[in-house]
Design a protein around this motif. Structure first.
Motif, PDB file in Angstrom:
ATOM      1  N   GLN A   1       4.963  -5.032   4.820  1.00 56.49           N
ATOM      2  CA  GLN A   1       5.388  -6.219   4.058  1.00 56.49           C
ATOM      3  C   GLN A   1       6.200  -5.705   2.881  1.00 56.49           C
ATOM      4  O   GLN A   1       5.826  -4.716   2.256  1.00 56.49           O
ATOM      5  N   GLY A   2       7.271  -6.386   2.541  1.00 53.25           N
ATOM      6  CA  GLY A   2       8.045  -5.972   1.380  1.00 53.25           C
ATOM      7  C   GLY A   2       9.418  -6.599   1.383  1.00 53.25           C
ATOM      8  O   GLY A   2       9.915  -7.035   2.421  1.00 53.25           O
TER       9      GLY A   2
ATOM     10  N   GLU B   1       3.419 -10.142  -8.098  1.00 54.16           N
ATOM     11  CA  GLU B   1       3.386  -9.383  -6.845  1.00 54.16           C
ATOM     12  C   GLU B   1       4.608  -9.585  -5.962  1.00 54.16           C
ATOM     13  O   GLU B   1       4.671  -9.026  -4.875  1.00 54.16           O
ATOM     14  N   ARG B   2       5.584 -10.349  -6.394  1.00 53.42           N
ATOM     15  CA  ARG B   2       6.640 -10.764  -5.471  1.00 53.42           C
ATOM     16  C   ARG B   2       7.491  -9.629  -4.911  1.00 53.42           C
ATOM     17  O   ARG B   2       8.147  -9.796  -3.895  1.00 53.42           O
ATOM     18  N   PHE B   3       7.479  -8.457  -5.542  1.00 55.83           N
ATOM     19  CA  PHE B   3       8.203  -7.304  -4.997  1.00 55.83           C
ATOM     20  C   PHE B   3       7.251  -6.255  -4.431  1.00 55.83           C
ATOM     21  O   PHE B   3       7.642  -5.114  -4.189  1.00 55.83           O
TER      22      PHE B   3
ATOM     23  N   ILE C   1       1.386  -1.362  -3.048  1.00 54.85           N
ATOM     24  CA  ILE C   1       1.859  -0.933  -4.357  1.00 54.85           C
ATOM     25  C   ILE C   1       2.736  -2.026  -4.944  1.00 54.85           C
ATOM     26  O   ILE C   1       3.578  -2.612  -4.255  1.00 54.85           O
ATOM     27  N   SER C   2       2.482  -2.347  -6.203  1.00 54.86           N
ATOM     28  CA  SER C   2       3.304  -3.327  -6.906  1.00 54.86           C
ATOM     29  C   SER C   2       3.407  -2.912  -8.360  1.00 54.86           C
ATOM     30  O   SER C   2       2.599  -2.121  -8.854  1.00 54.86           O
ATOM     31  N   ALA C   3       4.394  -3.455  -9.035  1.00 57.93           N
ATOM     32  CA  ALA C   3       4.595  -3.169 -10.455  1.00 57.93           C
ATOM     33  C   ALA C   3       4.893  -4.469 -11.181  1.00 57.93           C
ATOM     34  O   ALA C   3       5.554  -5.356 -10.638  1.00 57.93           O
TER      35      ALA C   3
ATOM     36  N   THR D   1      11.521   0.975  -6.344  1.00 56.63           N
ATOM     37  CA  THR D   1      12.417   1.752  -5.493  1.00 56.63           C
ATOM     38  C   THR D   1      11.684   3.021  -5.063  1.00 56.63           C
ATOM     39  O   THR D   1      10.828   3.533  -5.780  1.00 56.63           O
ATOM     40  N   PHE D   2      12.023   3.502  -3.882  1.00 56.02           N
ATOM     41  CA  PHE D   2      11.467   4.714  -3.314  1.00 56.02           C
ATOM     42  C   PHE D   2      12.627   5.619  -2.968  1.00 56.02           C
ATOM     43  O   PHE D   2      13.487   5.241  -2.171  1.00 56.02           O
TER      44      PHE D   2
END
Length: 172
Positions: free
Chosen positions: A10-11, A27-29, A143-145, A155-156
């Motif tokens: 999910q993302g 949590e939307r991102f 994972i969320s920020a 970003t990864f």
């Protein structure tokens, strides 16, 4: 996370690519990461009930930043895949304060959290292991920020990931 190939369960920034997280301001991102085995699948078998059948289960989770642990929860049992624990949505989890941003690492394996509240952590430090605790149907790392209660895009390796991204995204 440990080395290997990973994908996004999910993302993304739309309701279509991130339906479970998009409705929450904080949590939307959010991104749910899974590991892919040598066949490019998340698990051995179709919807297996054994946690160890999932490639990501028990993977090491490292701190993504230098920061301070705001909250650490451990002791929530891992679910049998397909059975979520809605009473403890994040399950075993850690919230890290990285400068002015809070980073949530959730659904960790019971008994794996290695840090406690108010502890300083360094980027790359082991903080837990991927599990299946909380409101989740299969092992993955959530994972969320957020900053002041509002989601911050993640970003990864410089990429903003969306659902199904990652076939070929390799973590060394």
């Amino acid at each position: 996370m440990a080395g290997g190939s990973y994908g996004v369960l999910q993302g993304g920034s739309s309701f279509i690519t991130n339906p479970f997280h998009r409705g929450s301001a904080a949590e939307r991102f959010a991104v749910d990461l899974v590991k892919l085995n040598s066949y490019g699948a998340r698990a051995v078998g179709l919807a297996p009930k054994a946690l160890t059948a999932y490639a990501v289960f028990d993977d090491a989770v490292s701190s993504p930043c230098d920061g301070t642990v705001v909250e650490a929860m451990d002791g929530v049992p891992d679910n049998v895949p397909g059975r979520a624990n809605v009473a403890a949505p994040a399950g075993n989890h850690i919230i890290l304060r990285c400068e002015d941003t809070d980073v949530l690492l959730a659904h960790l394996e019971q008994g794996s959290v290695t840090v406690g509240a108010a502890q300083r952590v360094r980027r790359g430090q082991l903080v837990g292991r991927v599990g299946n605790s909380g409101n989740t149907s299969e092992p993955h790392l959530h994972i969320s920020a957020s900053r002041a209660g509002q989601a911050v895009p993640l970003t990864f390796d410089g990429r903003f990931l969306s659902i199904n991204d990652g076939s070929g995204w390799t973590r060394r």
